[in-house]
Scaffold this active site. Structure first.
Site, short mmCIF file in Angstrom:
data_model
loop_
_atom_site.label_atom_id
_atom_site.label_comp_id
_atom_site.label_asym_id
_atom_site.label_seq_id
_atom_site.Cartn_x
_atom_site.Cartn_y
_atom_site.Cartn_z
CG ASP A 5 -1.86 1.14 1.32
OD1 ASP A 5 -1.65 2.15 0.63
OD2 ASP A 5 -2.83 1.05 2.10
CE1 TYR A 37 -6.96 10.69 -11.00
CE2 TYR A 37 -7.50 12.38 -12.62
CZ TYR A 37 -6.90 11.18 -12.30
OH TYR A 37 -6.20 10.48 -13.26
CE LYS A 81 -3.35 11.34 -11.26
NZ LYS A 81 -2.27 10.34 -11.19
#
Length: 260
Positions: free
Chosen positions: A70, A165, A169
């Site tokens: 993980d 998100y 990014k």
């Protein structure tokens, strides 16, 4: 955390790569492309079964190491790179690919836990893996290596209802630039591939209709994940004196360039 080895002790030398998120989608496609080109590949991901499937697809002759990990857990990341060092002796490439889109929805409805979950995987996980790779590449002999971060079209421009998100990014771009600069004295190159609409589970909604900036739903074109993998392989196999700093690979007709 335990690892599973396939042909780890083979005598013939090869370049060594770590691929995170290697159990499916782009990670699997890139891992298979690297293995097919003769690389030794460490396959990392949270679930052992998909990693084993990727290793099986690579074939019996592939030099593959599967390591359940993980990337949000520093101890898992340390164990991953220790396993790679013990098995293969060095590291030439990290494809920093593990990521999640997380739940969509309006900004005002995004729960803190959901924001934190996306940041932990997409940004903190990428940093932890890059840091571990950087340390190993700096210390090994011969010195150096390459890190390729999986950005996104969202590193340039957002989709509706994608604040977590998109923020991560955009942050990956900063991570890429900093690693590229700080790695110069140690022959560590860092680049980024920004991907648009590769056909994976994450983009399945593109086939049935996804929200556009004008509020409408529209079906969007997709491309094969193998098209992305070929680009990553090209970036990976450049000499360290050359670097693809940023590459954008997208479905040709996806709504990105121009007005749609």
């Amino acid at each position: 955390m335990s690892g599973s080895l396939l042909n780890c002790a083979e005598d013939s030398p090869s370049r060594v790569a770590v691929v995170t998120g290697a159990g499916s989608g782009i990670g699997r496609a890139v891992a298979l492309a690297l293995a097919g080109a003769g690389w030794s590949v460490a396959l990392a991901g949270r679930r052992p079964e998909p990693l084993a499937e990727t290793a099986a697809l690579a074939g019996e002759r592939a030099r593959a190491l599967t390591v359940p990990a993980d990337v949000t857990r520093p101890e898992d990341v340390d164990a991953l790179f220790s396993s790679v060092r013990e098995c293969f002796g060095r590291l030439d490439l990290l494809f920093n690919n593990a990521g999640t889109f997380g739940p969509g929805g309006p900004v005002e409805d995004l729960a803190y836990e959901d924001w934190r979950g996306v940041v932990d995987v997409n940004l903190t996980g990428a940093f932890l893996c890059a840091q571990a790779a950087y340390r190993q590449m700096k210390e090994q002999h011969p010195q150096g290596g390459r890190i390729i971060n999986n950005g996104s079209i969202s590193a340039h421009t957002p989709r509706p209802h994608s604040v977590a998100y998109t923020a991560t990014k955009h942050a990956i771009t900063g991570l890429t630039k900093s690693l590229s600069l700080d790695g110069r004295p140690y022959r560590i190159a860092c680049g980024q591939i920004d991907i648009g609409n590769a056909a994976t589970d994450m983009t399945e909604r593109m086939r049935t209709g996804t929200l556009q900036a004008n509020g409408e739903l529209a079906v969007e074109p997709v491309m094969a994940a193998g098209d992305v993998a070929r680009t990553v392989l090209h970036m990976a196999e450049l000499p360290l004196e050359a670097n693809v700093q940023f590459a954008t690979v997208m479905a040709t007709a996806m709504p990105y360039v121009g007005r749609g």
